[in-house]
Design an enzyme around this catalytic site. Structure first.
Site, PDB file in Angstrom:
ATOM      1  N   TYR A  72       2.931  -7.032  16.189  1.00  0.00           N
ATOM      2  CA  TYR A  72       3.093  -6.310  15.163  1.00  0.00           C
ATOM      3  C   TYR A  72       3.993  -5.090  15.677  1.00  0.00           C
ATOM      4  O   TYR A  72       5.256  -4.577  15.158  1.00  0.00           O
ATOM      5  CB  TYR A  72       1.775  -5.532  14.323  1.00  0.00           C
ATOM      6  CG  TYR A  72       2.150  -4.351  13.463  1.00  0.00           C
ATOM      7  CD1 TYR A  72       3.067  -4.603  12.472  1.00  0.00           C
ATOM      8  CD2 TYR A  72       1.500  -3.188  13.732  1.00  0.00           C
ATOM      9  CE1 TYR A  72       3.411  -3.361  11.765  1.00  0.00           C
ATOM     10  CE2 TYR A  72       1.810  -2.139  13.182  1.00  0.00           C
ATOM     11  CZ  TYR A  72       2.709  -2.296  11.881  1.00  0.00           C
ATOM     12  OH  TYR A  72       3.119  -0.996  11.364  1.00  0.00           O
ATOM     13  N   SER A  73       3.518  -4.277  16.679  1.00  0.00           N
ATOM     14  CA  SER A  73       4.094  -3.081  16.911  1.00  0.00           C
ATOM     15  C   SER A  73       5.419  -3.282  17.922  1.00  0.00           C
ATOM     16  O   SER A  73       6.571  -2.720  17.609  1.00  0.00           O
ATOM     17  CB  SER A  73       3.270  -2.062  17.713  1.00  0.00           C
ATOM     18  OG  SER A  73       2.642  -2.980  18.856  1.00  0.00           O
TER      19      SER A  73
ATOM     20  N   LYS B  89      -7.664  -3.802   6.103  1.00  0.00           N
ATOM     21  CA  LYS B  89      -7.532  -2.765   6.974  1.00  0.00           C
ATOM     22  C   LYS B  89      -8.986  -1.924   6.977  1.00  0.00           C
ATOM     23  O   LYS B  89      -9.872  -1.820   6.155  1.00  0.00           O
ATOM     24  CB  LYS B  89      -6.392  -1.572   6.561  1.00  0.00           C
ATOM     25  CG  LYS B  89      -5.261  -2.490   6.215  1.00  0.00           C
ATOM     26  CD  LYS B  89      -4.303  -2.554   7.680  1.00  0.00           C
ATOM     27  CE  LYS B  89      -3.106  -3.413   7.637  1.00  0.00           C
ATOM     28  NZ  LYS B  89      -2.166  -2.901   6.671  1.00  0.00           N
TER      29      LYS B  89
ATOM     30  N   THR C 167       6.200   3.234  12.501  1.00  0.00           N
ATOM     31  CA  THR C 167       4.819   3.483  12.786  1.00  0.00           C
ATOM     32  C   THR C 167       4.736   4.035  14.236  1.00  0.00           C
ATOM     33  O   THR C 167       5.590   4.172  14.911  1.00  0.00           O
ATOM     34  CB  THR C 167       3.905   2.123  12.813  1.00  0.00           C
ATOM     35  OG1 THR C 167       2.814   2.405  13.406  1.00  0.00           O
ATOM     36  CG2 THR C 167       4.873   1.199  13.529  1.00  0.00           C
ATOM     37  N   ASP C 168       3.654   4.965  14.368  1.00  0.00           N
ATOM     38  CA  ASP C 168       3.278   5.427  15.738  1.00  0.00           C
ATOM     39  C   ASP C 168       3.054   4.463  16.956  1.00  0.00           C
ATOM     40  O   ASP C 168       3.290   4.682  18.369  1.00  0.00           O
ATOM     41  CB  ASP C 168       2.265   6.564  15.790  1.00  0.00           C
ATOM     42  CG  ASP C 168       0.957   6.044  15.172  1.00  0.00           C
ATOM     43  OD1 ASP C 168       0.787   4.799  14.762  1.00  0.00           O
ATOM     44  OD2 ASP C 168       0.023   7.025  15.146  1.00  0.00           O
ATOM     45  N   GLU C 169       2.839   3.388  16.281  1.00  0.00           N
ATOM     46  CA  GLU C 169       2.372   2.334  17.202  1.00  0.00           C
ATOM     47  C   GLU C 169       3.528   1.804  18.403  1.00  0.00           C
ATOM     48  O   GLU C 169       3.303   1.033  19.194  1.00  0.00           O
ATOM     49  CB  GLU C 169       1.765   0.916  16.468  1.00  0.00           C
ATOM     50  CG  GLU C 169       0.725   1.393  15.923  1.00  0.00           C
ATOM     51  CD  GLU C 169      -0.339   0.155  15.513  1.00  0.00           C
ATOM     52  OE1 GLU C 169       0.122  -1.009  16.093  1.00  0.00           O
ATOM     53  OE2 GLU C 169      -1.177   0.411  14.577  1.00  0.00           O
TER      54      GLU C 169
ATOM     55  N   LYS D 137       7.939  -3.987  15.106  1.00  0.00           N
ATOM     56  CA  LYS D 137       8.429  -2.652  14.505  1.00  0.00           C
ATOM     57  C   LYS D 137       9.306  -1.828  15.373  1.00  0.00           C
ATOM     58  O   LYS D 137      10.339  -1.331  15.080  1.00  0.00           O
ATOM     59  CB  LYS D 137       7.213  -1.762  14.250  1.00  0.00           C
ATOM     60  CG  LYS D 137       6.359  -2.322  12.787  1.00  0.00           C
ATOM     61  CD  LYS D 137       7.332  -2.273  11.740  1.00  0.00           C
ATOM     62  CE  LYS D 137       7.367  -1.023  11.259  1.00  0.00           C
ATOM     63  NZ  LYS D 137       7.953  -0.936   9.663  1.00  0.00           N
TER      64      LYS D 137
ATOM     65  N   ARG E 205     -10.607  -5.903  19.335  1.00  0.00           N
ATOM     66  CA  ARG E 205      -9.253  -6.479  19.241  1.00  0.00           C
ATOM     67  C   ARG E 205      -8.676  -6.813  20.409  1.00  0.00           C
ATOM     68  O   ARG E 205      -8.877  -5.847  21.454  1.00  0.00           O
ATOM     69  CB  ARG E 205      -8.456  -5.501  18.192  1.00  0.00           C
ATOM     70  CG  ARG E 205      -7.010  -5.862  18.278  1.00  0.00           C
ATOM     71  CD  ARG E 205      -6.468  -4.864  17.319  1.00  0.00           C
ATOM     72  NE  ARG E 205      -6.748  -4.516  15.764  1.00  0.00           N
ATOM     73  CZ  ARG E 205      -6.418  -3.970  15.183  1.00  0.00           C
ATOM     74  NH1 ARG E 205      -5.756  -2.747  15.408  1.00  0.00           N
ATOM     75  NH2 ARG E 205      -6.709  -3.871  13.870  1.00  0.00           N
TER      76      ARG E 205
ATOM     77  N   ASN F 117      -2.406   5.689   7.790  1.00  0.00           N
ATOM     78  CA  ASN F 117      -2.451   5.979   6.527  1.00  0.00           C
ATOM     79  C   ASN F 117      -3.923   5.492   5.856  1.00  0.00           C
ATOM     80  O   ASN F 117      -4.375   4.568   6.087  1.00  0.00           O
ATOM     81  CB  ASN F 117      -1.443   5.588   5.595  1.00  0.00           C
ATOM     82  CG  ASN F 117       0.008   6.058   5.599  1.00  0.00           C
ATOM     83  OD1 ASN F 117       0.767   6.154   4.971  1.00  0.00           O
ATOM     84  ND2 ASN F 117       0.083   6.451   6.952  1.00  0.00           N
TER      85      ASN F 117
ATOM     86  N   PHE G 191       0.835  -1.310  -0.158  1.00  0.00           N
ATOM     87  CA  PHE G 191      -0.031  -0.159  -0.054  1.00  0.00           C
ATOM     88  C   PHE G 191       0.900   1.217  -0.128  1.00  0.00           C
ATOM     89  O   PHE G 191       0.992   1.933  -1.058  1.00  0.00           O
ATOM     90  CB  PHE G 191      -0.986  -0.162   1.216  1.00  0.00           C
ATOM     91  CG  PHE G 191      -1.635   1.282   1.510  1.00  0.00           C
ATOM     92  CD1 PHE G 191      -2.231   1.828   0.708  1.00  0.00           C
ATOM     93  CD2 PHE G 191      -1.557   1.663   2.911  1.00  0.00           C
ATOM     94  CE1 PHE G 191      -2.783   3.262   1.201  1.00  0.00           C
ATOM     95  CE2 PHE G 191      -2.292   2.780   3.604  1.00  0.00           C
ATOM     96  CZ  PHE G 191      -2.766   3.652   2.256  1.00  0.00           C
ATOM     97  N   ILE G 192       1.636   1.414   1.260  1.00  0.00           N
ATOM     98  CA  ILE G 192       2.220   2.757   1.354  1.00  0.00           C
ATOM     99  C   ILE G 192       3.639   2.815   0.322  1.00  0.00           C
ATOM    100  O   ILE G 192       4.076   3.791  -0.209  1.00  0.00           O
ATOM    101  CB  ILE G 192       2.775   3.155   2.759  1.00  0.00           C
ATOM    102  CG1 ILE G 192       1.463   2.877   3.567  1.00  0.00           C
ATOM    103  CG2 ILE G 192       3.254   4.308   2.905  1.00  0.00           C
ATOM    104  CD1 ILE G 192       1.643   3.243   5.048  1.00  0.00           C
TER     105      ILE G 192
ATOM    106  N   PRO H  89     -10.749   0.501   4.266  1.00  0.00           N
ATOM    107  CA  PRO H  89     -11.167   0.063   2.813  1.00  0.00           C
ATOM    108  C   PRO H  89     -12.041  -1.259   3.036  1.00  0.00           C
ATOM    109  O   PRO H  89     -12.887  -1.528   2.242  1.00  0.00           O
ATOM    110  CB  PRO H  89      -9.795  -0.423   1.949  1.00  0.00           C
ATOM    111  CG  PRO H  89      -8.666  -0.126   3.140  1.00  0.00           C
ATOM    112  CD  PRO H  89      -9.224   0.752   4.114  1.00  0.00           C
TER     113      PRO H  89
END
Ligand code: NAD
Ligand code: DAU
Length: 344
Positions: A160-161, A199, A124-126, A164, A283, A190, A14-15, A202
């Site tokens: 995930y975070s 996500k 990411t901010d996460e 990262k 979640r 985003n 995507f990004i 979408p």
């Protein structure tokens, strides 16, 4: 420094693909090699129509040492987007997150070290965990310390975070220990074209287009700080060219919205009743609120976002998914069946 040849990892996602389009459109002197494994989240179609003399797609794994070495020895810079990126998937199976986000980043760093190549790490901010809701803060969150800055301590919540966060720490260590020329950016949520339909935004748009009711986790009070992916691209390019070595820049465009508001806005823009959605299982460990203070990027590097009208950006995004059904339709049933397994 002027870059002539860059590697964009994850450039078919995507990004990353939006960044490749941005570079092709705005920097005619630059050749892009995309290194992408084409996982479920990568798609050749995201690069369709780009000139062959400007963009080359190499299908491969960022953790493949030999392949990475071969590519990195002939480049001026690496812009590292490739990742496993979806929180819900990381809760079901963390293993590919450790492989790509940690081992993959390590592999790229080692090649960058060997050939002394400039490295920009997209994060990411996460990594900072979450913030309290504004309504629960004195002065409704306008005070100091109530948005993330590059001084906020790391406190990631999910596989995930945390992977990262681990990748960011590897990058920082390679800068300090080996003098690698690095910058890091941590961006907020985003939205825009080419985002996978797993996500939030979408998923809801394609639900409505498929006759399925949108699905809101829990009460929908969680807040995300939305930024159009084109603004993320211009910010990353600015940091690549003008960023101070070793520095971290937070990217955000003051786009805080709670999830309930976003679902209702999507329904309204798509001509549906505002309450035509379902509340579903929340979640586990769901981060409450993200908010970015991008002052450093704005004042030190002079970056400003362009796409700050969220309603207009969302309308364009709805139009894109409506006009590009071929891009997402084949995957819709499987994505929803997967969510259904966890009551979502
Ligand atoms: P995405 O899941 O849409 O795309 C990831 C891409 O990486 C895919 O093309 C995939 O094929 C590729 N990839 C995965 N594993 C790979 C591997 N081992 N080797 C090579 N390629 C591999 O992700 P996205 O949403 O575009 O996110 C891109 C980057 O931006 C990630 O690093 C993510 O952490 C970061 N980020 C995302 C957001 C967001 O809102 N989506 C916000 C801030 C930062
Ligand atoms: O903040 C940056 C991060 O934003 C990136 O690092 C991640 O790669 C990206 O996926 C995104 O993470 P989120 O977990 O915030 O995004 P997601 O689209 O999964 O969910 C956004 C919010 O919407 C979140 O609060 C969960 C909620 N949600 C999500 C889905 C898929 C729903 O309410 N319903 C849904 O169907």
């Amino acid at each position: 420094m002027k870059f002539k040849k860059i590697i964009v990892t994850g450039g078919a996602g995507f990004i990353g693909s939006n960044f490749v389009h941005y570079v092709v459109n705005n920097h005619p002197e630059v050749h892009v090699t995309v290194l992408d494994k084409l996982t479920y989240a990568g798609n050749r179609a995201n690069l369709a129509g780009l000139p062959e003399n400007r963009v080359k797609l190499v299908v491969g794994d960022i953790a493949d040492t030999l392949l990475v070495d071969e590519l990195v020895k002939d480049t001026d810079a690496i812009v590292h987007y490739a990742a496993e990126s979806h929180n819900d998937n990381s809760l079901n199976d963390p293993s590919p997150f450790v492989h790509t986000n940690l081992i993959g980043t390590f592999t790229l760093l080692e090649a960058a070290r060997k050939y002394k190549v400039r490295f920009h790490h997209v994060s990411t901010d996460e990594v900072y965990g979450d913030l309290p809701l504004r309504e629960d803060l004195p002065g409704h969150g306008e005070g100091e310390g109530e948005k993330f800055t590059d001084k906020t301590p790391y406190n990631p919540s999910s596989p995930y975070s945390s992977t990262k966060a681990g990748s960011d720490l590897l990058v920082r260590a390679w800068a300090r220990s080996f003098g690698l020329q690095v910058t890091i950016s941590n961006c907020s949520n985003n939205y825009g074209p080419y985002q996978h339909i797993e996500k939030f935004i979408p998923r809801q748009i394609t639900n409505i287009l498929s006759g399925i009711r949108p699905k809101l986790y829990g009460a929908g009070k969680n807040v995300r700080d939305w930024i159009h992916t084109n603004d993320h691209s211009s910010a990353v390019w600015t940091i690549l060219e003008k960023g101070k070595m070793g520095e971290t820049y937070l990217i955000g465009a003051d786009g805080e919205e709670d999830n309930k508001t976003v679902v209702e806005l999507i329904l309204e823009l798509m001509g549906q009743p505002k309450d035509a959605y379902d509340h579903v299982t929340d979640r586990p460990g769901h981060d409450l609120r993200y908010a970015i203070d991008a002052t450093k990027l704005r004042t030190e590097l002079g970056w400003t976002p362009e796409f700050t009208n969220f309603r207009a950006g969302l309308m364009d995004t709805i139009k894109w998914y409506t006009e590009n059904e071929n891009w997402w339709k084949a995957e819709k049933e499987a994505v929803e069946a997967n969510y259904a397994k966890s009551g979502q």
